[in-house]
Design a protein around this motif. Sequence first.
Motif, mmCIF file in Angstrom:
data_model
loop_
_atom_site.group_PDB
_atom_site.id
_atom_site.type_symbol
_atom_site.label_atom_id
_atom_site.label_comp_id
_atom_site.label_asym_id
_atom_site.label_seq_id
_atom_site.Cartn_x
_atom_site.Cartn_y
_atom_site.Cartn_z
ATOM 1 N N CYS A 23 26.157 41.794 40.121
ATOM 2 C CA CYS A 23 27.215 42.135 39.172
ATOM 3 C C CYS A 23 28.578 41.586 39.612
ATOM 4 C CB CYS A 23 27.304 43.654 39.010
ATOM 5 S SG CYS A 23 25.833 44.349 38.243
ATOM 6 N N SER A 24 28.704 41.132 40.851
ATOM 7 C CA SER A 24 29.943 40.562 41.380
ATOM 8 C C SER A 24 31.167 41.227 40.768
ATOM 9 C CB SER A 24 29.977 39.060 41.147
ATOM 10 O OG SER A 24 31.089 38.511 41.765
ATOM 11 N N SER A 25 31.498 42.365 41.280
ATOM 12 C CA SER A 25 32.457 43.266 40.658
ATOM 13 C C SER A 25 33.805 42.659 40.299
ATOM 14 C CB SER A 25 32.655 44.488 41.545
ATOM 15 O OG SER A 25 33.176 44.108 42.794
ATOM 16 N N ARG A 26 34.378 41.809 41.151
ATOM 17 C CA ARG A 26 35.710 41.263 40.880
ATOM 18 C C ARG A 26 35.967 40.088 41.813
ATOM 19 N NH1 ARG A 26 39.242 46.202 43.479
ATOM 20 N NH2 ARG A 26 38.300 46.065 45.515
ATOM 21 N N PRO A 27 36.995 39.302 41.527
ATOM 22 C CA PRO A 27 37.327 38.199 42.439
ATOM 23 C C PRO A 27 37.667 38.741 43.824
ATOM 24 C CG PRO A 27 38.567 38.029 40.384
ATOM 25 C CD PRO A 27 37.886 39.357 40.367
ATOM 26 N N SER A 28 37.288 38.018 44.848
ATOM 27 C CA SER A 28 37.549 38.468 46.215
ATOM 28 C C SER A 28 39.041 38.469 46.515
ATOM 29 C CB SER A 28 36.825 37.568 47.217
ATOM 30 O OG SER A 28 37.447 36.295 47.259
ATOM 31 N N LYS A 29 39.429 39.283 47.484
ATOM 32 C CA LYS A 29 40.829 39.316 47.922
ATOM 33 C C LYS A 29 41.257 37.937 48.415
ATOM 34 C CE LYS A 29 41.065 44.174 49.199
ATOM 35 N NZ LYS A 29 41.264 45.141 50.278
ATOM 36 N N ALA A 30 40.357 37.252 49.115
ATOM 37 C CA ALA A 30 40.676 35.922 49.644
ATOM 38 C C ALA A 30 40.953 34.940 48.508
ATOM 39 C CB ALA A 30 39.533 35.417 50.521
ATOM 40 N N TYR A 31 40.174 35.008 47.425
ATOM 41 C CA TYR A 31 40.377 34.097 46.300
ATOM 42 C C TYR A 31 41.707 34.396 45.598
ATOM 43 C CZ TYR A 31 39.515 31.455 42.019
ATOM 44 O OH TYR A 31 39.624 30.592 40.965
ATOM 45 N N VAL A 32 42.020 35.674 45.416
ATOM 46 C CA VAL A 32 43.289 36.058 44.782
ATOM 47 C C VAL A 32 44.458 35.554 45.635
ATOM 48 C CG1 VAL A 32 44.745 38.014 44.110
ATOM 49 C CG2 VAL A 32 42.294 38.036 43.568
ATOM 50 N N LYS A 33 44.382 35.732 46.953
ATOM 51 C CA LYS A 33 45.439 35.244 47.854
ATOM 52 C C LYS A 33 45.569 33.729 47.763
ATOM 53 C CE LYS A 33 45.557 38.851 51.337
ATOM 54 N NZ LYS A 33 45.441 39.179 52.767
ATOM 55 N N LYS A 34 44.447 33.031 47.696
ATOM 56 C CA LYS A 34 44.456 31.571 47.597
ATOM 57 C C LYS A 34 45.195 31.128 46.336
ATOM 58 C CE LYS A 34 41.282 27.678 47.178
ATOM 59 N NZ LYS A 34 40.740 27.300 45.903
ATOM 60 N N ILE A 35 44.956 31.805 45.223
ATOM 61 C CA ILE A 35 45.610 31.444 43.963
ATOM 62 C C ILE A 35 47.122 31.638 44.083
ATOM 63 C CG2 ILE A 35 45.877 32.084 41.531
ATOM 64 C CD1 ILE A 35 43.314 30.463 42.204
ATOM 65 N N VAL A 36 47.558 32.773 44.634
ATOM 66 C CA VAL A 36 48.998 33.033 44.782
ATOM 67 C C VAL A 36 49.624 31.976 45.690
ATOM 68 C CG1 VAL A 36 50.742 34.662 45.621
ATOM 69 C CG2 VAL A 36 48.791 35.499 44.296
ATOM 70 N N LYS A 37 48.975 31.660 46.804
ATOM 71 C CA LYS A 37 49.517 30.644 47.719
ATOM 72 C C LYS A 37 49.618 29.291 47.037
ATOM 73 C CE LYS A 37 48.234 32.638 52.133
ATOM 74 N NZ LYS A 37 47.422 32.519 53.341
ATOM 75 N N GLU A 38 48.604 28.920 46.271
ATOM 76 C CA GLU A 38 48.636 27.627 45.573
ATOM 77 C C GLU A 38 49.745 27.580 44.527
ATOM 78 O OE1 GLU A 38 44.706 27.002 44.000
ATOM 79 O OE2 GLU A 38 43.895 26.446 45.948
ATOM 80 N N LYS A 39 50.014 28.700 43.882
ATOM 81 C CA LYS A 39 51.047 28.738 42.846
ATOM 82 C C LYS A 39 52.446 28.580 43.412
ATOM 83 C CE LYS A 39 51.178 31.623 39.483
ATOM 84 N NZ LYS A 39 51.237 32.821 38.659
ATOM 85 N N TYR A 40 52.701 29.117 44.592
ATOM 86 C CA TYR A 40 54.081 29.235 45.049
ATOM 87 C C TYR A 40 54.442 28.496 46.322
ATOM 88 C CZ TYR A 40 54.322 32.754 41.450
ATOM 89 O OH TYR A 40 54.278 33.394 40.246
ATOM 90 N N THR A 41 53.506 28.180 47.180
ATOM 91 C CA THR A 41 53.864 27.554 48.447
ATOM 92 C C THR A 41 54.214 26.083 48.230
ATOM 93 O OG1 THR A 41 52.464 29.072 49.690
ATOM 94 C CG2 THR A 41 53.086 27.038 50.792
#
Length: 143
Positions: A23-41
Amino acid sequence: MRYGHIVKTVCAVLVLGIVFAGCSSRPSKAYVKKIVKEKYTNDIIKVSGIKRENGYFKDSNIYVAEVSYDLTVLISAQDLEQERQSRQGDNFWANLLTDVNSMMSLGELQRDFGTGFQKNTKVRFSESLSFRKKDNGWEYIGE
């Protein structure tokens, strides 16, 4: 005979684990962090302190992650203005937008960090990020 009951229990637990893992409940914390870093760094902004505060399913295939993070501006407004003046006619504004991943204009930097922002000014931000469930995982689809 005692072991037969234990084996059945272990098998049942394993089957349930496999079913729920699928059921893969939700995106992993690591993936969410990766997206934020890619957006702003980038060369002008540094992101840190990324935290998934909450999240919810908008529908069966869309998950919304509520995140917070710190953005630190790595150049002062004064230095940025001096750089602009020294590169006048050198397509500085196009270069600046590229450096900031087309995310923030100078006006947005001034709004978020203050008109005369200083180097290493840090501000806490929050936003909601949306993800779509795909066959092979989660895909970031925007805010």
